[in-house]
Design an enzyme around this catalytic site. Sequence first.
Site, short mmCIF file in Angstrom:
data_model
loop_
_atom_site.label_atom_id
_atom_site.label_comp_id
_atom_site.label_asym_id
_atom_site.label_seq_id
_atom_site.Cartn_x
_atom_site.Cartn_y
_atom_site.Cartn_z
N ARG A 185 0.87 -1.17 0.00
CA ARG A 185 0.00 0.00 0.00
C ARG A 185 0.91 1.23 0.00
O ARG A 185 2.01 1.21 0.54
CB ARG A 185 -0.88 0.01 1.25
CG ARG A 185 -1.88 1.17 1.28
CD ARG A 185 -2.67 1.19 2.57
NE ARG A 185 -3.54 2.34 2.63
CZ ARG A 185 -4.18 2.75 3.72
NH1 ARG A 185 -4.04 2.07 4.86
NH2 ARG A 185 -4.95 3.81 3.69
N HIS A 186 0.44 2.31 -0.63
CA HIS A 186 1.21 3.56 -0.61
C HIS A 186 1.47 4.01 0.82
O HIS A 186 0.77 3.61 1.76
CB HIS A 186 0.47 4.65 -1.38
CG HIS A 186 -0.87 4.99 -0.77
ND1 HIS A 186 -1.00 5.79 0.35
CD2 HIS A 186 -2.13 4.63 -1.12
CE1 HIS A 186 -2.28 5.90 0.66
NE2 HIS A 186 -2.99 5.20 -0.21
N GLU A 210 -7.33 3.34 -6.76
CA GLU A 210 -8.23 3.15 -5.63
C GLU A 210 -9.68 3.26 -6.09
O GLU A 210 -9.98 3.81 -7.16
CB GLU A 210 -7.93 4.21 -4.55
CG GLU A 210 -8.79 4.11 -3.29
CD GLU A 210 -8.64 2.78 -2.55
OE1 GLU A 210 -8.96 1.74 -3.15
OE2 GLU A 210 -8.25 2.80 -1.37
#
Length: 198
Positions: free
Chosen positions: A11-12, A92
């Site tokens: 995940r970022h 997203e």
Amino acid sequence: MNSNNAIFLFRHGETDWNVHSKRQGHLDSPLTQRGQLQAKENARRLRHQLPLDGEVAVFASPLGRARDTALIMAKDLEISKQAIVNEPRLMECSFGIWEGLTTSEIKARYPEEWQARSKDKWNVPAPSGEFYADVHARVSEWYEAVSFAETNLVICHGLTSRVLRGIYSNLSQHQVFELNEPQDGFFALRDRTEVFVE
């Protein structure tokens, strides 16, 4: 995808809007200093997992927070930034008109829509946004179409990563909802099993 392939799913890093609990969706906010450090630490963790001396593919959502995370990691892993494949299907979930708002703001402004979505997140979108089934369809399309390398780094988002883990492990909708969305650490997907690396 065969058993010799591995996906390392990230995940970022933390963003300004994460700190303030705002929905981001297709909008964006910059990585915080902590978010930049998380990207560096995840690159370090990956180096401890395996030598990156074989064929490595890097797939990233084109949204700024994921792209910036991928660039930081690529630099620390000595992977060319030109090797990063921008993949829109890894973006997203769009939260439509709720993007930029906190949960309390959404509940206050859109109580009926919030209740409807809370009862069936898989099939009910935020107004003008997407729902889980939309994200599942586009991530599945990518997963089935992509030519995976022996080692694959995927940098995307919280909800998107949960959906991808669900596809990989053939999870039910309920099981997908129960998955966590860490930014410190990553998931190693190999041989139809999932291991969290922290």
